[in-house]
Enzyme design. Structure first.
Site, PDB file in Angstrom:
ATOM      1  N   ASN A 110       9.468  -0.333   0.123  1.00 32.96           N
ATOM      2  CA  ASN A 110      10.004   1.009  -0.040  1.00 32.96           C
ATOM      3  C   ASN A 110       9.304   1.981   0.913  1.00 32.96           C
ATOM      4  O   ASN A 110       8.391   1.613   1.642  1.00 32.96           O
ATOM      5  CB  ASN A 110       9.813   1.453  -1.491  1.00 32.96           C
ATOM      6  CG  ASN A 110       8.392   1.236  -1.939  1.00 32.96           C
ATOM      7  OD1 ASN A 110       8.032   0.134  -2.356  1.00 32.96           O
ATOM      8  ND2 ASN A 110       7.557   2.270  -1.822  1.00 32.96           N
ATOM      9  N   GLY A 168       0.789  -1.242   0.000  1.00 35.72           N
ATOM     10  CA  GLY A 168       0.000   0.000   0.000  1.00 35.72           C
ATOM     11  C   GLY A 168       0.813   1.279   0.000  1.00 35.72           C
ATOM     12  O   GLY A 168       0.224   2.364   0.066  1.00 35.72           O
ATOM     13  N   CYS A 192      -4.435   0.338 -13.101  1.00 38.46           N
ATOM     14  CA  CYS A 192      -4.993  -0.803 -13.834  1.00 38.46           C
ATOM     15  C   CYS A 192      -5.015  -0.594 -15.344  1.00 38.46           C
ATOM     16  O   CYS A 192      -4.781  -1.517 -16.113  1.00 38.46           O
ATOM     17  CB  CYS A 192      -6.413  -1.093 -13.360  1.00 38.46           C
ATOM     18  SG  CYS A 192      -6.496  -1.547 -11.622  1.00 38.46           S
ATOM     19  N   HIS A 193      -5.340   0.631 -15.795  1.00 40.66           N
ATOM     20  CA  HIS A 193      -5.538   0.861 -17.230  1.00 40.66           C
ATOM     21  C   HIS A 193      -4.265   1.257 -17.963  1.00 40.66           C
ATOM     22  O   HIS A 193      -4.289   1.372 -19.183  1.00 40.66           O
ATOM     23  CB  HIS A 193      -6.638   1.906 -17.449  1.00 40.66           C
ATOM     24  CG  HIS A 193      -8.006   1.408 -17.071  1.00 40.66           C
ATOM     25  ND1 HIS A 193      -8.748   0.575 -17.881  1.00 40.66           N
ATOM     26  CD2 HIS A 193      -8.746   1.596 -15.954  1.00 40.66           C
ATOM     27  CE1 HIS A 193      -9.893   0.288 -17.288  1.00 40.66           C
ATOM     28  NE2 HIS A 193      -9.920   0.894 -16.109  1.00 40.66           N
ATOM     29  N   CYS A 247      -6.686   6.009 -12.341  1.00 38.39           N
ATOM     30  CA  CYS A 247      -6.948   5.004 -13.381  1.00 38.39           C
ATOM     31  C   CYS A 247      -5.710   4.208 -13.795  1.00 38.39           C
ATOM     32  O   CYS A 247      -5.811   3.055 -14.205  1.00 38.39           O
ATOM     33  CB  CYS A 247      -7.517   5.669 -14.641  1.00 38.39           C
ATOM     34  SG  CYS A 247      -8.735   6.971 -14.324  1.00 38.39           S
ATOM     35  N   TRP A 304       9.177  -9.373  -8.494  1.00 40.30           N
ATOM     36  CA  TRP A 304       8.788 -10.477  -7.604  1.00 40.30           C
ATOM     37  C   TRP A 304       8.820 -11.841  -8.283  1.00 40.30           C
ATOM     38  O   TRP A 304       8.662 -12.867  -7.618  1.00 40.30           O
ATOM     39  CB  TRP A 304       7.394 -10.246  -7.028  1.00 40.30           C
ATOM     40  CG  TRP A 304       6.333 -10.059  -8.071  1.00 40.30           C
ATOM     41  CD1 TRP A 304       5.882  -8.866  -8.569  1.00 40.30           C
ATOM     42  CD2 TRP A 304       5.608 -11.077  -8.772  1.00 40.30           C
ATOM     43  NE1 TRP A 304       4.924  -9.098  -9.535  1.00 40.30           N
ATOM     44  CE2 TRP A 304       4.743 -10.434  -9.676  1.00 40.30           C
ATOM     45  CE3 TRP A 304       5.620 -12.481  -8.718  1.00 40.30           C
ATOM     46  CZ2 TRP A 304       3.890 -11.147 -10.532  1.00 40.30           C
ATOM     47  CZ3 TRP A 304       4.773 -13.180  -9.569  1.00 40.30           C
ATOM     48  CH2 TRP A 304       3.914 -12.512 -10.455  1.00 40.30           C
ATOM     49  N   LYS A 340      14.960  -5.062  -6.127  1.00 39.82           N
ATOM     50  CA  LYS A 340      14.819  -4.205  -7.309  1.00 39.82           C
ATOM     51  C   LYS A 340      16.102  -3.456  -7.648  1.00 39.82           C
ATOM     52  O   LYS A 340      16.354  -3.144  -8.802  1.00 39.82           O
ATOM     53  CB  LYS A 340      13.720  -3.163  -7.063  1.00 39.82           C
ATOM     54  CG  LYS A 340      12.301  -3.646  -7.304  1.00 39.82           C
ATOM     55  CD  LYS A 340      11.367  -2.432  -7.195  1.00 39.82           C
ATOM     56  CE  LYS A 340       9.910  -2.818  -7.273  1.00 39.82           C
ATOM     57  NZ  LYS A 340       9.045  -1.636  -7.048  1.00 39.82           N
ATOM     58  N   GLU A 372       2.152   3.208  -2.076  1.00 38.55           N
ATOM     59  CA  GLU A 372       1.972   4.235  -3.113  1.00 38.55           C
ATOM     60  C   GLU A 372       0.630   4.941  -3.018  1.00 38.55           C
ATOM     61  O   GLU A 372       0.385   5.904  -3.730  1.00 38.55           O
ATOM     62  CB  GLU A 372       2.092   3.613  -4.516  1.00 38.55           C
ATOM     63  CG  GLU A 372       3.492   3.269  -4.938  1.00 38.55           C
ATOM     64  CD  GLU A 372       4.010   1.977  -4.341  1.00 38.55           C
ATOM     65  OE1 GLU A 372       3.195   1.105  -4.008  1.00 38.55           O
ATOM     66  OE2 GLU A 372       5.231   1.849  -4.180  1.00 38.55           O
ATOM     67  N   ASP A 409      11.630   3.725  -4.877  1.00 34.88           N
ATOM     68  CA  ASP A 409      10.783   2.522  -4.888  1.00 34.88           C
ATOM     69  C   ASP A 409      11.609   1.241  -5.024  1.00 34.88           C
ATOM     70  O   ASP A 409      11.138   0.247  -5.557  1.00 34.88           O
ATOM     71  CB  ASP A 409       9.724   2.596  -6.008  1.00 34.88           C
ATOM     72  CG  ASP A 409       8.676   1.479  -5.919  1.00 34.88           C
ATOM     73  OD1 ASP A 409       8.421   0.999  -4.803  1.00 34.88           O
ATOM     74  OD2 ASP A 409       8.137   1.090  -6.966  1.00 34.88           O
TER      75      ASP A 409
HETATM   76 CA    CA Z   1       6.510  -0.111  -4.182  1.00 35.94          CA
END
Ligand code: CA
Length: 694
Positions: free
Chosen positions: A272, A193, A623-624, A620, A405, A344, A195, A317
């Site tokens: 992060n 969560g 997901c988009h 949006c 991941w 990362k 972000e 991040d």
């Molecule tokens: Ca992150």
């Protein structure tokens, strides 16, 4: 007489097979590296090596591998799950944490369990996608976690719920997509969560029988005025400055949990910062423990044992939520209880897990934020400017990391780790942010820094490899080019093979020693899940869920849209392979590349389009996709008919008419907001059509 003998023999066989079908899934069985018939835990065993001792399928005969059977999974979308196999039964999760139990003998679904995630989440569904990486199994129960923050225990035989625990505060923007871990009659789960709000990360262990909370460990300190939970939190607080608790701090652990039976510890890969930008989060600097770290906790009590921070004071991040893989290595002639981790940030870490001391760290991909890791201090040596302190800065890697991941496997036979890596730079800048007055978002995207491929940068959309890495020499053993960037995890076997699906839908078997490609199967849809192998009645099989999904498939725009795994076009399946398998894949639609609707008579107002861009980015994009370019998780809004009509848009976005299909409600959006979105999407549609016609 002979007949009677025969029947008696058959009965004895039946009894013996029933007797076999009785594995107690507990600490002893999950620790056992030698048994290969079952796949009992996320990384197969507690070591998380994803190494199978099975050899029936091997380098000499893998060319005879073929599709043996398949199961259609209509209605499913993202398939990321590592299936577990227990005595001829398979358990995996599909979209929105629905559990499937499949009888591997009858090849039929035995039961499904639907935790009704969208109903439970309501408007909160806007912060997570349908992704889920799998289940845990412990003593006859299957455990799954949900996007709305529940941990659930389900009877493995009946599929009936045994208990449910709400592991998050529903008023906070926390979600779960990770697979729980089971050890010592406890079930561990974390959450994500960072972000989308002021989050303070933690992991919690629950009693496997009752669902009661056993312990909780916070990954960043809270407000000192409230008193610290213990001395560990007080120690961590010394590495923070300013009023970090107002922004939560982050550290959320959504993946990267490894139980170590030898030390009875659980290793937590931490997230992060919240927000990403340290200038906002901790304005006078500081390492900000325990962000981007591995934290070792006592498995019984959750008490702190040690930590190693991969990215002190992170601001990009660069979370450390990736796999933590355990192995006994021989380094400089000495046996080492090692832990391997490729977060990362682009480095591969080998750590002595008895103490948490760093042994070595080398780059496995392009990373321009640091020159190297100083082995004396254990700290990265940063490049001046990398913290975008001098303005815009092009940095490798971007927020997708060098390794995400997708599962890393390790073969004790070859001594190599196998993992997908990528090379995607981003430009970071916070020149428009006002750190002193910045407010954390609430259920929408805002990490306190702008990040984009940048105007002058040609976004690399074909920059990925399967890497075989020698952790002792800290050197590449071999590397194979992969398509796109978003390639799934690996599995390796004592048959000297490495298996990996690819973003373009190919499942490939490589020789583990040198990476020679030995066998390929075209599944005709993007793969995002890792394969598993197991036995049924003594025969070795390989199974894989096919179905494009996960964060990269949704948010990366062109990078993932290039494959044509458009929303709702291609079937989702469980494929199972065996030697001499001869089943044909049913007809499957070809890849679909978006055809943006140009709508010539629509007059774009640049100011409205600009406002629409801001709304799109916050609500949006997750997901988009970036720039309205969908990677396949959700519909491409440049092609969709819905945004063409204000009423239709209002119906879907504000009234929630497609809630049951996963489209969350955004009741707060006014007609003016929706109009702005229309202008933005038409602008992006024209740009997309123009680019396509070139
Ligand atoms: Ca992150």
């Amino acid at each position: 007489m002979q007949n009677r003998y025969r029947w008696g023999f058959l009965a004895a066989l039946l009894v013996s097979s029933l007797a076999l079908a009785d594995t107690v899934v507990d600490g002893a069985s999950i620790t056992d590296e030698q048994q290969g018939a079952n796949w009992l835990s996320f990384g197969r065993t507690y070591s998380e090596q994803r190494f199978s001792p099975l050899t029936a399928i091997n380098v000499d005969n893998v060319k005879q591998l073929g599709l043996d059977w398949l199961l259609e999974l209509p209605g499913e979308r993202s398939l990321l799950s590592t299936p577990l196999v227990v005595d001829g039964m398979m358990y995996f999760t599909a979209s929105y944490s629905v559990i499937y139990a499949v009888d591997l003998r009858s090849r039929q679904i035995a039961w499904t369990y639907d935790p009704k995630v969208l109903d439970a989440a309501g408007e909160r569904a806007r912060i997570f996608w349908d992704s889920n990486r799998g289940v845990a199994y412990w003593k006859g129960k299957v455990f799954v976690a949900t996007g709305d923050g529940r941990l659930l225990a389900v009877d493995a035989k009946t599929g009936k719920q045994v208990w449910s625990a709400q592991t998050t505060d529903p008023t906070k923007p926390l979600y779960i997509n990770g697979a729980p871990r089971a050890f010592r009659d406890k079930i561990l789960i974390g959450n994500g969560g960072t972000e989308v709000g002021a989050t303070r990360g933690y992991v919690t262990a629950y009693d496997a029988v009752t669902g009661e909370q056993a312990w909780r460990f916070y990954l960043v300190p809270g407000n000192p005025a409230d008193g610290f939970e213990d001395e560990t939190q007080a120690m961590a607080a010394k590495t923070w400055t300013g009023e970090w608790w107002k922004h939560g701090g982050g550290g959320n652990s959504w993946h990267g949990w490894t139980y170590d039976p030898e030390f009875n510890r659980i290793y937590i890969g931490t997230g992060n910062g919240s927000p990403w930008n340290r200038k906002i989060r901790s304005p006078d600097g500081g390492d900000n423990l325990f962000l981007c770290a591995i934290v070792a906790l006592d498995a019984d009590t959750g008490k702190y044992a040690w930590h190693y921070q991969t990215t002190p004071g992170e601001t990009w991040d660069y979370n450390s939520n990736m796999d933590i893989v355990l192995a006994d290595l021989s380094i400089d002639g000495k046996p080492v209880k090692a832990l391997m981790h490729a977060p990362k940030n682009g480095f591969f870490y080998v750590i002595d897990r008895s103490t948490g001391k760093l042994i070595s760290a080398e780059k496995i991909g392009k990373a321009t934020w640091a020159t190297h890791v100083d082995l004396k201090t254990g700290r990265p040596v940063e490049v001046p400017g990398a913290r975008y302190e001098d303005g815009e800065e092009l940095i490798y890697p971007g927020p997708f990391g060098v390794h995400n991941w997708h599962a890393m496997s390790f073969s004790p036979a070859t001594g190599l780790a196998y993992l997908p890596i990528l090379e995607l730079p981003f430009v970071f800048t916070d020149k428009d942010e006002k750190p002193a007055t910045w407010q954390s978002p609430s259920f929408e995207l805002d990490p306190g820094v702008r990040f984009s491929p940048g105007d002058e940068v040609e976004l690399k959309i074909d920059a990925a490899w399967l890497l075989a890495w020698d952790p002792v020499k800290q050197k590449e053993a071999w590397k194979v080019k992969l398509p796109g960037v978003w390639n799934p995890g690996t599995m390796t076997t004592a048959g000297s093979l490495v298996f990996e699906g690819r973003a373009d839908g190919q499942l490939v078997a490589y020789r583990a020693q040198d990476g020679e490609s030995l066998w390929t199967f075209d599944t005709k849809v993007g793969i995002s899940a890792p394969p598993v192998t197991y036995e049924v009645d003594g025969k070795q099989y390989i199974s894989l869920l096919v179905g494009w999904g996960g964060g990269g498939a949704s948010a990366a725009g062109n990078v993932t849209a290039q494959h044509g795994w458009a929303y709702g076009v291609h079937p989702r399946r469980l494929l199972t392979f065996a030697l001499d398998g001869t089943t044909a894949l049913p007809p499957t639609p070809a890849p679909h590349l978006t055809q943006p609707v140009v709508q010539e008579d629509f007059k774009i107002d640049p100011q409205l389009a600009d406002g629409g861009n801001t709304i799109y980015g916050r609500k949006c994009l997750i997901c988009h996709g970036v720039g309205g370019v969908a990677g396949g998780y959700a519909p491409d809004l440049r092609e969709s008919q819905v945004p063409l009509y204000l009423e239709a848009l209002r119906d879907v976005v504000v009234n929630g008419s497609r809630h049951e299909r996963g489209m969350p409600q955004f009741k707060e959006l006014t007609d003016k907001d929706l109009t702005a979105l229309q202008h933005y999407l038409r602008y992006q549609a024209r740009a997309g059509a123009k680019a396509a016609s070139k």
